[in-house]
Design a protein around this motif. Structure first.
Motif, PDB file in Angstrom:
ATOM      1  N   GLN A  11     -74.453 -38.181  40.208  1.00 62.46           N
ATOM      2  CA  GLN A  11     -74.380 -36.720  40.186  1.00 62.46           C
ATOM      3  C   GLN A  11     -74.750 -36.148  41.545  1.00 62.46           C
ATOM      4  OE1 GLN A  11     -72.895 -35.799  37.299  1.00 62.46           O
ATOM      5  NE2 GLN A  11     -73.209 -37.991  36.986  1.00 62.46           N
ATOM      6  N   ASP A  15     -72.511 -33.832  44.026  1.00 66.92           N
ATOM      7  CA  ASP A  15     -72.984 -32.580  44.627  1.00 66.92           C
ATOM      8  C   ASP A  15     -72.797 -32.609  46.146  1.00 66.92           C
ATOM      9  OD1 ASP A  15     -73.721 -31.494  42.227  1.00 66.92           O
ATOM     10  OD2 ASP A  15     -75.883 -31.656  42.569  1.00 66.92           O
ATOM     11  N   ASP A  18     -69.259 -32.114  47.076  1.00 64.99           N
ATOM     12  CA  ASP A  18     -68.841 -30.731  46.837  1.00 64.99           C
ATOM     13  C   ASP A  18     -69.360 -29.774  47.917  1.00 64.99           C
ATOM     14  OD1 ASP A  18     -67.546 -31.546  44.549  1.00 64.99           O
ATOM     15  OD2 ASP A  18     -69.082 -30.774  43.176  1.00 64.99           O
ATOM     16  N   TRP A  19     -70.586 -29.991  48.379  1.00 61.25           N
ATOM     17  CA  TRP A  19     -71.218 -29.043  49.296  1.00 61.25           C
ATOM     18  C   TRP A  19     -71.016 -29.365  50.761  1.00 61.25           C
ATOM     19  CZ3 TRP A  19     -72.570 -24.399  47.934  1.00 61.25           C
ATOM     20  CH2 TRP A  19     -72.875 -24.154  46.589  1.00 61.25           C
ATOM     21  N   VAL A  41     -80.267 -32.006  47.405  1.00 63.42           N
ATOM     22  CA  VAL A  41     -79.768 -33.349  47.113  1.00 63.42           C
ATOM     23  C   VAL A  41     -80.654 -34.384  47.812  1.00 63.42           C
ATOM     24  CG1 VAL A  41     -77.859 -34.958  47.552  1.00 63.42           C
ATOM     25  CG2 VAL A  41     -77.377 -32.690  46.634  1.00 63.42           C
ATOM     26  N   TYR A  78     -78.046 -31.270  35.242  1.00 65.00           N
ATOM     27  CA  TYR A  78     -76.748 -31.932  35.052  1.00 65.00           C
ATOM     28  C   TYR A  78     -76.469 -32.249  33.587  1.00 65.00           C
ATOM     29  CZ  TYR A  78     -77.617 -32.634  40.014  1.00 65.00           C
ATOM     30  OH  TYR A  78     -77.908 -32.435  41.335  1.00 65.00           O
TER      31      TYR A  78
END
Length: 90
Positions: A11, A15, A18-19, A41, A78
């Motif tokens: 997960q 993240d 995505d970022w 993260v 999550y």
């Protein structure tokens, strides 16, 4: 607990994927948010590393339970993602 660690690391990797593009983008507000998310993260990964180190040391039972509870708490954001198990709830 091993399944939770593997799943949670996946997960965090999602993240990060995505970022990361947003962190290098042009919009300052979005860039700031993305940097903060990437810092989160990183912080969560560091906590998981502490958990890994603690498994190789002798901890008092109460300390061990606190570590497991902390890792489970990290997974809560999550909980709506596929693969999350109710047994991981703190």
């Amino acid at each position: 607990m091993d399944d939770l660690l593997v799943w949670l690391r996946a997960q965090l990797a999602e993240d990060e994927r995505d970022w990361l593009p947003t962190a290098t983008g042009a919009r300052q507000n979005g860039k700031t948010t993305a940097r903060r998310m990437l810092a989160e993260v990183d912080a969560k990964r560091r906590i998981l590393e502490l958990y890994d180190v603690s498994t190789s040391r002798e901890l008092k039972p109460d300390a061990w339970e606190l570590m497991k509870h902390a890792v489970r708490a990290l997974a809560l954001p999550y909980a709506d993602r596929p693969g999350y198990r109710d047994e991981w709830r703190p």
